[in-house]
Design a protein around this motif. Structure first.
Motif, PDB file in Angstrom:
ATOM      1  N   TRP A   1      70.212  80.639  23.101  1.00 10.48           N
ATOM      2  CA  TRP A   1      69.668  79.282  23.212  1.00 10.48           C
ATOM      3  C   TRP A   1      69.456  78.882  24.663  1.00 10.48           C
ATOM      4  CZ3 TRP A   1      74.267  80.704  21.061  1.00 10.48           C
ATOM      5  CH2 TRP A   1      75.420  80.435  21.789  1.00 10.48           C
ATOM      6  N   VAL A   2      70.135  79.526  25.599  1.00 10.58           N
ATOM      7  CA  VAL A   2      69.866  79.310  27.023  1.00 10.58           C
ATOM      8  C   VAL A   2      68.815  80.316  27.488  1.00 10.58           C
ATOM      9  CG1 VAL A   2      70.836  79.336  29.355  1.00 10.58           C
ATOM     10  CG2 VAL A   2      72.160  78.364  27.466  1.00 10.58           C
ATOM     11  N   ARG A   3      69.006  81.578  27.108  1.00  9.97           N
ATOM     12  CA  ARG A   3      68.122  82.658  27.542  1.00  9.97           C
ATOM     13  C   ARG A   3      66.658  82.380  27.182  1.00  9.97           C
ATOM     14  NH1 ARG A   3      69.719  87.368  24.303  1.00  9.97           N
ATOM     15  NH2 ARG A   3      68.459  86.345  22.729  1.00  9.97           N
ATOM     16  N   ARG A   4      66.377  81.796  26.020  1.00 12.12           N
ATOM     17  CA  ARG A   4      64.988  81.591  25.568  1.00 12.12           C
ATOM     18  C   ARG A   4      64.225  80.619  26.455  1.00 12.12           C
ATOM     19  NH1 ARG A   4      66.118  77.775  20.274  1.00 12.12           N
ATOM     20  NH2 ARG A   4      66.807  75.967  21.471  1.00 12.12           N
ATOM     21  N   GLY A   5      64.930  79.816  27.262  1.00 11.41           N
ATOM     22  CA  GLY A   5      64.294  78.894  28.188  1.00 11.41           C
ATOM     23  C   GLY A   5      65.069  77.603  28.316  1.00 11.41           C
ATOM     24  N   ALA A   6      65.466  77.256  29.542  1.00  8.29           N
ATOM     25  CA  ALA A   6      66.210  76.031  29.802  1.00  8.29           C
ATOM     26  C   ALA A   6      65.517  75.164  30.854  1.00  8.29           C
ATOM     27  CB  ALA A   6      67.630  76.366  30.260  1.00  8.29           C
TER      28      ALA A   6
ATOM     29  N   HIS B   1      56.482  85.351  25.168  1.00  4.90           N
ATOM     30  CA  HIS B   1      57.282  84.129  25.290  1.00  4.90           C
ATOM     31  C   HIS B   1      58.044  84.291  26.598  1.00  4.90           C
ATOM     32  CE1 HIS B   1      59.913  80.786  24.172  1.00  4.90           C
ATOM     33  NE2 HIS B   1      60.831  81.500  24.802  1.00  4.90           N
ATOM     34  N   PHE B   2      57.942  83.304  27.490  1.00  3.97           N
ATOM     35  CA  PHE B   2      58.563  83.407  28.811  1.00  3.97           C
ATOM     36  C   PHE B   2      59.497  82.227  29.035  1.00  3.97           C
ATOM     37  CE2 PHE B   2      58.599  82.877  33.466  1.00  3.97           C
ATOM     38  CZ  PHE B   2      59.007  84.151  33.832  1.00  3.97           C
ATOM     39  N   GLY B   3      60.744  82.532  29.358  1.00  5.37           N
ATOM     40  CA  GLY B   3      61.739  81.510  29.613  1.00  5.37           C
ATOM     41  C   GLY B   3      62.432  81.714  30.947  1.00  5.37           C
ATOM     42  N   ILE B   4      62.836  80.618  31.556  1.00  6.10           N
ATOM     43  CA  ILE B   4      63.600  80.627  32.805  1.00  6.10           C
ATOM     44  C   ILE B   4      64.900  79.878  32.545  1.00  6.10           C
ATOM     45  CG2 ILE B   4      63.691  79.788  35.183  1.00  6.10           C
ATOM     46  CD1 ILE B   4      60.681  80.071  35.347  1.00  6.10           C
ATOM     47  N   SER B   5      66.016  80.455  33.002  1.00  7.39           N
ATOM     48  CA  SER B   5      67.320  79.814  32.836  1.00  7.39           C
ATOM     49  C   SER B   5      68.282  80.333  33.891  1.00  7.39           C
ATOM     50  CB  SER B   5      67.877  80.094  31.433  1.00  7.39           C
ATOM     51  OG  SER B   5      68.202  81.469  31.287  1.00  7.39           O
ATOM     52  N   TRP B   6      69.512  79.940  33.745  1.00  6.48           N
ATOM     53  CA  TRP B   6      70.588  80.481  34.569  1.00  6.48           C
ATOM     54  C   TRP B   6      71.228  81.637  33.799  1.00  6.48           C
ATOM     55  CZ3 TRP B   6      70.143  75.604  32.622  1.00  6.48           C
ATOM     56  CH2 TRP B   6      70.900  75.309  31.495  1.00  6.48           C
ATOM     57  N   PRO B   7      71.892  82.560  34.501  1.00  7.91           N
ATOM     58  CA  PRO B   7      72.590  83.643  33.800  1.00  7.91           C
ATOM     59  C   PRO B   7      73.738  83.081  32.958  1.00  7.91           C
ATOM     60  CG  PRO B   7      72.295  84.179  36.115  1.00  7.91           C
ATOM     61  CD  PRO B   7      71.923  82.735  35.948  1.00  7.91           C
TER      62      PRO B   7
ATOM     63  N   GLY C   1      63.135  86.279  18.986  1.00  7.25           N
ATOM     64  CA  GLY C   1      62.398  86.898  20.091  1.00  7.25           C
ATOM     65  C   GLY C   1      61.866  88.279  19.799  1.00  7.25           C
ATOM     66  N   GLY C   2      62.356  88.946  18.753  1.00  8.09           N
ATOM     67  CA  GLY C   2      61.918  90.320  18.507  1.00  8.09           C
ATOM     68  C   GLY C   2      62.334  91.212  19.667  1.00  8.09           C
ATOM     69  N   LEU C   3      61.435  92.082  20.101  1.00 11.35           N
ATOM     70  CA  LEU C   3      61.720  92.945  21.252  1.00 11.35           C
ATOM     71  C   LEU C   3      61.671  92.089  22.513  1.00 11.35           C
ATOM     72  CD1 LEU C   3      59.549  96.090  20.425  1.00 11.35           C
ATOM     73  CD2 LEU C   3      61.834  95.494  19.605  1.00 11.35           C
ATOM     74  N   SER C   4      62.701  92.229  23.365  1.00 11.97           N
ATOM     75  CA  SER C   4      62.774  91.364  24.543  1.00 11.97           C
ATOM     76  C   SER C   4      63.502  92.035  25.698  1.00 11.97           C
ATOM     77  CB  SER C   4      63.477  90.051  24.192  1.00 11.97           C
ATOM     78  OG  SER C   4      64.829  90.288  23.857  1.00 11.97           O
TER      79      SER C   4
ATOM     80  N   GLY D   1      61.490  87.561  28.716  1.00  6.66           N
ATOM     81  CA  GLY D   1      60.225  87.780  28.034  1.00  6.66           C
ATOM     82  C   GLY D   1      60.467  88.375  26.662  1.00  6.66           C
ATOM     83  N   SER D   2      59.784  87.836  25.643  1.00  7.10           N
ATOM     84  CA  SER D   2      60.006  88.339  24.287  1.00  7.10           C
ATOM     85  C   SER D   2      58.698  88.443  23.511  1.00  7.10           C
ATOM     86  CB  SER D   2      61.000  87.448  23.551  1.00  7.10           C
ATOM     87  OG  SER D   2      60.462  86.155  23.353  1.00  7.10           O
TER      88      SER D   2
END
Length: 171
Positions: free
Chosen positions: A127-132, A114-120, A59-62, A75-76
């Motif tokens: 692997w969850v944070r990047r998008g679930a 890069h935009f991901g949606i997940s649960w905390p 993700g680099g800077l996120s 967001g990354s």
């Protein structure tokens, strides 16, 4: 709120190997908080190395925010992170979090968020944070001024995911 502001942005309607979206925009566009919430994780150092291609570094800077709705928004590939953005800081929808860019594994691609949606989750569950949960229908709604919420889908996806046994795809 649509997470890119201040310039034209186009969200991809699919993503490779896991649910997420790449929102293509020129370098330096605003990445804004899509909802009111608190900053969860911040990565201010781009440590991605194409030779190792570690998932945790892609993700680099996120920045990730856990909304008042209980959903995590990530967001990354940012080019910069706003001053004062740190874990625990309260943010409002539309508040700048950073700027779009090409850090991490996006170095050789057109600039995007890069935009991901997940649960905390606990810390470093990249692997969850990047998008679930596929964010496209929500991004499309927000881009048109709608307010479609991912809360129910995130809750159902979390139940279906079950126990976290680590990265399951594109690791």
């Amino acid at each position: 709120m649509f997470p890119v502001g201040g310039c034209r942005a186009d969200a991809s309607q699919s993503h490779h190997d896991y649910p997420a979206s790449d929102i293509f925009a020129r370098v330096g566009c605003l990445f804004v908080a899509p909802v009111d919430g608190r900053v969860d994780e911040v990565t201010r150092v781009d440590s991605w190395d194409p030779g190792t291609n570690r998932g945790a570094d892609r993700g680099g800077l996120s920045v990730s925010v856990v909304g008042v709705d209980g959903v995590r928004y990530y967001g990354s590939h940012l080019s910069a992170i706003q001053a004062g953005i740190a874990p625990g800081v309260e943010v409002r929808a539309g508040q700048p979090l950073g700027r779009t860019g090409k850090t991490g594994s996006a170095r050789g691609t057109p600039p995007h968020l890069h935009f991901g949606i997940s649960w905390p989750t606990g810390p470093n569950r990249w692997w969850v944070r990047r998008g679930a949960v596929a964010p496209q229908r929500f991004l499309n709604s927000w881009h048109e001024g709608g307010q479609l919420s991912p809360v129910a889908l995130v809750a159902a996806s979390r139940r279906a995911y079950g126990a976290d046994r680590g990265c399951r795809s594109y690791c």
